[in-house]
Design an enzyme around this catalytic site. Sequence first.
Site, PDB file in Angstrom:
ATOM      1  CB  SER A   9      -1.399 144.205  18.991  1.00  0.00           C
ATOM      2  OG  SER A   9      -0.495 144.523  17.957  1.00  0.00           O
ATOM      3  CG  HIS A  34      -1.752 139.839  17.887  1.00  0.00           C
ATOM      4  ND1 HIS A  34      -2.287 138.683  17.382  1.00  0.00           N
ATOM      5  CD2 HIS A  34      -1.733 140.724  16.859  1.00  0.00           C
ATOM      6  CE1 HIS A  34      -2.597 138.850  16.105  1.00  0.00           C
ATOM      7  NE2 HIS A  34      -2.256 140.092  15.754  1.00  0.00           N
ATOM      8  CG  ASP A  36       0.045 142.926  14.562  1.00  0.00           C
ATOM      9  OD1 ASP A  36      -0.704 142.114  13.994  1.00  0.00           O
ATOM     10  OD2 ASP A  36      -0.318 143.630  15.521  1.00  0.00           O
ATOM     11  CG  MET A  38       2.786 144.795   9.540  1.00  0.00           C
ATOM     12  SD  MET A  38       2.107 146.436   9.820  1.00  0.00           S
ATOM     13  CE  MET A  38       0.867 146.073  11.070  1.00  0.00           C
ATOM     14  CG  HIS A  73      -1.626 138.938  11.807  1.00  0.00           C
ATOM     15  ND1 HIS A  73      -2.338 140.124  11.917  1.00  0.00           N
ATOM     16  CD2 HIS A  73      -1.819 138.490  10.549  1.00  0.00           C
ATOM     17  CE1 HIS A  73      -2.930 140.366  10.750  1.00  0.00           C
ATOM     18  NE2 HIS A  73      -2.636 139.399   9.909  1.00  0.00           N
ATOM     19  CG  MET A  75      -0.533 141.438   8.259  1.00  0.00           C
ATOM     20  SD  MET A  75      -0.890 142.922   9.220  1.00  0.00           S
ATOM     21  CE  MET A  75      -0.023 142.523  10.753  1.00  0.00           C
ATOM     22  CG  MET A 144      -7.243 141.323   9.488  1.00  0.00           C
ATOM     23  SD  MET A 144      -6.272 141.564  11.006  1.00  0.00           S
ATOM     24  CE  MET A 144      -5.932 143.334  10.912  1.00  0.00           C
ATOM     25  CG  ASP A 182      -5.622 142.633  14.964  1.00  0.00           C
ATOM     26  OD1 ASP A 182      -5.763 143.733  15.525  1.00  0.00           O
ATOM     27  OD2 ASP A 182      -4.532 142.238  14.508  1.00  0.00           O
TER      28      ASP A 182
END
Length: 227
Positions: A9, A34, A36, A38, A73, A75, A144, A182
């Site tokens: 990540s 990966h 992430d 947010m 991913h 979020m 998660m 993760d």
Amino acid sequence: MSTYRIAPSILSADFAKLGDEVRAVIDAGADWIHFDVMDNHYVPNLTFGPMVCQALRKHAVKADGTRVPIDVHLMVQPVDALAMAFAEAGADLISFHPDASTHVDRTLQLIRGAGIKCGLVFNPAMPIDVLEWSLDQLDLVLIMSVNPGFGGQSFIAGALRKIEQVKKLIESSGRDIRLEVDGGIKVDNIRRVADAGADTFVAGSAIFGQADYRKVIEAMRASLARG
């Protein structure tokens, strides 16, 4: 599915040199990157947008020219517009949280319609009942094992039972679906997570927090090989 995937990540990478970090971790043996995302709304942090994904796409390539999948991913809330933006930016897989989408089925159709593999993500306290009617549209389920928002957290042991439950659902479906985990994945627990049924492992600080990325990834593979 017996082939394991390790997906570092970049949330834990050096943001000042992300292209170099992506190339370095791929050279060290990473299978996926990966990513992430947010939004400081669904989770209390703010990270990367589609333009960063697009900029890193050219770096996510092995020495022989093989494309390394970018595993996004989300979020974020709402989901659809950003999912489409990341599809255009070069994402290979896009996963999102079902509670962040007003219409989960519509969001899955949008992602698949863009030719991108898609997945659903489940936070530690979230039930998995949505899988009963959505599994036939999925390429990946992400569990998660920490509460999302920040890297460097400790693994929540209760996630193991959820991994086992999802593994049974995937096996009963007969579909080729990745089971990704993760949060708090390290050399000393990756085998236990694999024993619960996971085949794809996101690791951030456990890799990027070390001086030798290859040494960590090789140690993870050695733990997985011990079966």
